[in-house]
Each structure stands twice: as structure tokens, then as C-alpha cells.
Design an enzyme around this catalytic site. Structure first.
Site, PDB file in Angstrom:
ATOM      1  N   TYR A  36       0.841  -1.207   0.000  1.00 53.29           N
ATOM      2  CA  TYR A  36       0.000   0.000   0.000  1.00 53.29           C
ATOM      3  C   TYR A  36       0.874   1.255   0.000  1.00 53.29           C
ATOM      4  CZ  TYR A  36      -3.995  -3.065   0.888  1.00 53.29           C
ATOM      5  OH  TYR A  36      -4.960  -4.059   0.793  1.00 53.29           O
ATOM      6  N   PHE A 196     -20.743   3.741  -4.298  1.00 57.38           N
ATOM      7  CA  PHE A 196     -20.274   5.130  -4.396  1.00 57.38           C
ATOM      8  C   PHE A 196     -19.287   5.318  -5.541  1.00 57.38           C
ATOM      9  CE2 PHE A 196     -21.125   4.478   0.205  1.00 57.38           C
ATOM     10  CZ  PHE A 196     -22.222   5.305   0.291  1.00 57.38           C
TER      11      PHE A 196
HETATM   12  N1  LIG Z   1      -7.041  -8.032  -0.035  1.00 60.32           N
HETATM   13  C1  LIG Z   1      -7.107  -7.302  -1.131  1.00 60.32           C
HETATM   14  O1  LIG Z   1      -6.740  -7.746  -2.227  1.00 60.32           O
HETATM   15  C2  LIG Z   1      -7.649  -5.920  -1.046  1.00 60.32           C
HETATM   16  C3  LIG Z   1      -7.970  -5.218  -2.220  1.00 60.32           C
HETATM   17  C4  LIG Z   1      -8.486  -3.930  -2.094  1.00 60.32           C
HETATM   18  C5  LIG Z   1      -8.670  -3.354  -0.825  1.00 60.32           C
HETATM   19  N2  LIG Z   1      -8.326  -4.070   0.291  1.00 60.32           N
HETATM   20  C6  LIG Z   1      -8.542  -3.498   1.650  1.00 60.32           C
HETATM   21  O2  LIG Z   1      -9.902  -3.138   1.753  1.00 60.32           O
HETATM   22  C7  LIG Z   1     -10.003  -1.803   2.248  1.00 60.32           C
HETATM   23  C8  LIG Z   1     -11.275  -1.180   1.797  1.00 60.32           C
HETATM   24  O3  LIG Z   1     -11.324  -1.092   0.402  1.00 60.32           O
HETATM   25  P1  LIG Z   1     -12.139   0.062  -0.285  1.00 60.32           P
HETATM   26  O4  LIG Z   1     -11.562   1.352   0.112  1.00 60.32           O
HETATM   27  O5  LIG Z   1     -12.251  -0.265  -1.717  1.00 60.32           O
HETATM   28  O6  LIG Z   1     -13.541  -0.156   0.447  1.00 60.32           O
HETATM   29  P2  LIG Z   1     -14.883   0.554   0.776  1.00 60.32           P
HETATM   30  O7  LIG Z   1     -14.938   0.693   2.250  1.00 60.32           O
HETATM   31  O8  LIG Z   1     -15.916  -0.263   0.099  1.00 60.32           O
HETATM   32  O9  LIG Z   1     -14.850   1.984   0.099  1.00 60.32           O
HETATM   33  C9  LIG Z   1     -14.248   3.064   0.740  1.00 60.32           C
HETATM   34  C10 LIG Z   1     -14.418   4.255  -0.141  1.00 60.32           C
HETATM   35  O10 LIG Z   1     -15.820   4.609  -0.180  1.00 60.32           O
HETATM   36  C11 LIG Z   1     -15.920   5.984   0.087  1.00 60.32           C
HETATM   37  N3  LIG Z   1     -17.192   6.277   0.741  1.00 60.32           N
HETATM   38  C12 LIG Z   1     -17.694   5.761   1.883  1.00 60.32           C
HETATM   39  N4  LIG Z   1     -18.874   6.295   2.168  1.00 60.32           N
HETATM   40  C13 LIG Z   1     -19.134   7.198   1.204  1.00 60.32           C
HETATM   41  C14 LIG Z   1     -20.207   8.071   0.926  1.00 60.32           C
HETATM   42  N5  LIG Z   1     -21.279   8.168   1.728  1.00 60.32           N
HETATM   43  N6  LIG Z   1     -20.145   8.862  -0.179  1.00 60.32           N
HETATM   44  C15 LIG Z   1     -19.083   8.787  -0.999  1.00 60.32           C
HETATM   45  N7  LIG Z   1     -18.018   7.961  -0.805  1.00 60.32           N
HETATM   46  C16 LIG Z   1     -18.054   7.175   0.291  1.00 60.32           C
HETATM   47  C17 LIG Z   1     -14.748   6.301   0.985  1.00 60.32           C
HETATM   48  O11 LIG Z   1     -14.466   7.683   0.933  1.00 60.32           O
HETATM   49  P3  LIG Z   1     -14.157   8.496   2.309  1.00 60.32           P
HETATM   50  O12 LIG Z   1     -12.760   8.206   2.642  1.00 60.32           O
HETATM   51  O13 LIG Z   1     -14.392   9.916   1.899  1.00 60.32           O
HETATM   52  O14 LIG Z   1     -15.136   8.017   3.334  1.00 60.32           O
HETATM   53  C18 LIG Z   1     -13.646   5.434   0.374  1.00 60.32           C
HETATM   54  O15 LIG Z   1     -13.032   6.087  -0.720  1.00 60.32           O
HETATM   55  C19 LIG Z   1      -8.721  -1.138   1.754  1.00 60.32           C
HETATM   56  O16 LIG Z   1      -8.407   0.000   2.525  1.00 60.32           O
HETATM   57  C20 LIG Z   1      -7.726  -2.248   1.930  1.00 60.32           C
HETATM   58  O17 LIG Z   1      -7.278  -2.252   3.265  1.00 60.32           O
HETATM   59  C21 LIG Z   1      -7.852  -5.325   0.198  1.00 60.32           C
END
Ligand SMILES: NC(=O)c1ccc[n+]([C@@H]2O[C@H](COP(=O)([O-])OP(=O)(O)OC[C@H]3O[C@@H](n4cnc5c(N)ncnc54)[C@H](OP(=O)(O)O)[C@@H]3O)[C@@H](O)[C@H]2O)c1
Length: 277
Positions: A36, A196
Site C-alpha cells: 500500500y 459510491f
Molecule cells: N485483499 C485485497 O486484495 C484488497 C484489495 C483492495 C482493498 N483491500 C482493503 O480493503 C479496504 C477497503 O477497500 P475500499 O476502500 O475499496 O472499500 P470501501 O470501504 O468499500 O470503500 C471506501 C471508499 O468509499 C468511500 N465512501 C464511503 N462512504 C461514502 C459516501 N457516503 N459517499 C461517498 N463515498 C463514500 C470512501 O471515501 P471516504 O474516505 O471519503 O469516506 C472510500 O473512498 C482497503 O483500505 C484495503 O485495506 C484489500
């Protein structure tokens, strides 16, 4: 993944404050991977953690290894996966150093690789567990057959997979069934799915259904998306990627929402665009 240079580029102070606020809200596990931020975010988080008033025993650190890709300081030119014993051990040592800790609670193999040999990877993970450098090990993005293969040497504690209302594949392709029948814990990445991130037909169908339910459940859209995951009997733990304290505080209460069965299917139907058979 989103707190460092790939996302919000939080300062050390902001990371420290967000960790403290998460704890206060009841969120104590933090997901990492060596890659990351181009191998920088573990260090940023480690600095923030050290500056916080939180002690190591209060939190759970998850991290992952195995993906190597060209970045500053790397000598290779082809993105690839490496699950040699030497690489796994070195990756863990680096994560421990950057996170400024003696142990990682959950250490995952980040992506399945055709060249992953369970006879090599599992013994080294078990050795690291025996040394106390990791408490549990697991995998990420593994299919049921890949879980079965690694299971010939030892059962992973966890599989971290993409799973959400807009990515329901693991509920249908046998992945969650395998987790449940083999006592493998499920972590869901991108638990809010494309709602989103990907405006389009699925979001258009979901929007009115979700908004109809917000008043009934007195919650935010994010909480409802998580409540849909929590309703599944696999005991899914969402790995939420928000960078905002107000959303962490709100989503920390999502597990209290008891989504009625018919509402669960109404959301599923809207996501799929058709009724269940
Ligand atoms: N194992 C793997 O291969 C793998 C792959 C990808 C990710 N991951 C892990 O999974 C975690 C989560 O992934 P993700 O970030 O894709 O997940 P997510 O929790 O589904 O999405 C988070 C995103 O949604 C936005 N969001 C939340 N509420 C919102 C709203 N009401 N309006 C607009 N945007 C909103 C957040 O923005 P704000 O910050 O503004 O709230 C953030 O950019 C990563 O941080 C990582 O640790 C693991």
C-alpha cells in the site's frame, strides 16, 4: 490502503487522531499490506500509531505479503507474486519494522499464485507463528479450490475477499460455503462495493430501494450496505476503507442493524436486476 499516499495522504498527526477516534468508536483492527502506498503506508501508519495514545494490546494489525511490483528501490521490472520462504520471512520483518511492532495479529498471502507451493509457504508461516511474530495466518482472494490446496498443509484462519452488495459472487461460487464448512474467517474488502464508486445501472436500481429503507433502519447508506453483509451467516468482517472519522463512527454501529429477510432480498434483487429464481 486509503490513508497514505494512495488516498488521503494523512499526516502523522491525522493518522494518530484517526486511530484514537476509531478505538473510541469500537473499531480496533487495521488492515495493511506491504504494497500500500508503493510500500510506504505501513511506515506512515506506524509513525501515526507511535504518536497516538493507543497501546499495542488494544489493536489488531492485519498485513499481507507476496505482491512484488516495480517501484522506487525495487530491482525487478515485472510485477509478480513471490511466496518463497525467504521472501515471506523478509516481508514480515519489513512490515514489523514499519508498523513498529513485535508481532502482526493476522498475516495474509495477498493473492493466489500458480507458483505458490503450500509445502513451502505453510511451514514458514507456521514457523513465524511459533516464534510469536504472527498470531494467525491466512490468505486473500483465494477460491475454494485454492483454499483446499493450501489446506493440505494447514488451514488458513482467514480469507480476505472482495464481497459486497454489488459483488455477490463469493455467496454463489462456493467461497463462503467453503469458509463456513472449514471454519475459515471471512474478511470482505471493498465492502461498500461499487455503490459510491461506480455510477451506473446497478446504483440506479439500488438507490430507491436503499433510500426507502434508511428511515426504517435509522441509518446511513454505508451502514445499510454493511448491514446487508452482516446478515450473512458466514460472520463477515468488513474491511472498510473510509478516511473519515464521522463515517467510522457511524459504520461502527452497523452491526446492530438487523436487516429483515425480505429487505435483504429486496436489496439483492435490486443489485442483480432480477428476482431470485
Ligand atoms: N485483499 C485485497 O486484495 C484488497 C484489495 C483492495 C482493498 N483491500 C482493503 O480493503 C479496504 C477497503 O477497500 P475500499 O476502500 O475499496 O472499500 P470501501 O470501504 O468499500 O470503500 C471506501 C471508499 O468509499 C468511500 N465512501 C464511503 N462512504 C461514502 C459516501 N457516503 N459517499 C461517498 N463515498 C463514500 C470512501 O471515501 P471516504 O474516505 O471519503 O469516506 C472510500 O473512498 C482497503 O483500505 C484495503 O485495506 C484489500
Amino acid at each position: 490502503m486509503n490513508w497514505g499516499v494512495w488516498g488521503a495522504k494523512m499526516t502523522t498527526q491525522q493518522i494518530a487522531q484517526t486511530i484514537e477516534a476509531s478505538l473510541e468508536a469500537g473499531v480496533y483492527a487495521f488492515d495493511h499490506a506491504d504494497i500500500y502506498g508503493g510500500y510506504t503506508t505501513e511506515q506512515d501508519f506506524g509513525d501515526g500509531f507511535a504518536a497516538s495514545g493507543v497501546s499495542r494490546e488494544q489493536v489488531v494489525f492485519v498485513s499481507k505479503c507476496g505482491i512484488r511490483y516495480p517501484s522506487e528501490g525495487a530491482t525487478h521490472s515485472v510485477k509478480h507474486y513471490d511466496y518463497s520462504a525467504e521472501y515471506i520471512e523478509n516481508a514480515l520483518e519489513k512490515s514489523l519494522r514499519k508498523l513498529q511492532t513485535d508481532y502482526i495479529d493476522v498475516f495474509l498471502l495477498h493473492r493466489p499464485s500458480p507458483l505458490l507451493d503450500p509445502r513451502v509457504a505453510v511451514p514458514v508461516l507456521e514457523k513465524l507463528r511459533g516464534q510469536g511474530k504472527i498470531k494467525e495466518w491466512g490468505v486473500s482472494n483465494f477460491t475454494p479450490s485454492q483454499l483446499a490446496l493450501i489446506g493440505t498443509e494447514g488451514t488458513p484462519h482467514w480469507n480476505q475477499i472482495e464481497c459486497s452488495l454489488t459483488h455477490t459472487t463469493p455467496m454463489l461460487d462456493g467461497t463462503l460455503d467453503f469458509h463456513q464448512s472449514h471454519s475459515i474467517g471471512t474478511m470482505a474488502w471493498s465492502p461498500l462495493g461499487g455503490f459510491f464508486k461506480e455510477p451506473g445501472a446497478v446504483q440506479d436500481r439500488l438507490e430507491p430501494v436503499i433510500h426507502r429503507m434508511l428511515e426504517k433502519y435509522s441509518c446511513t447508506v454505508e451502514c445499510l450496505l454493511l448491514a446487508w453483509l452482516f446478515r450473512h451467516p458466514a460472520g463477515i468482517i468488513p474491511v472498510v476503507g473510509t478516511t473519515r472519522v464521522d463515517r467510522i463512527q457511524a459504520m461502527a454501529k452497523a452491526h446492530k442493524i438487523e436487516l429483515e429477510t425480505e429487505d435483504w432480498f429486496a436489496l439483492t434483487e435490486a443489485s442483480w436486476g432480477h428476482k431470485v429464481p
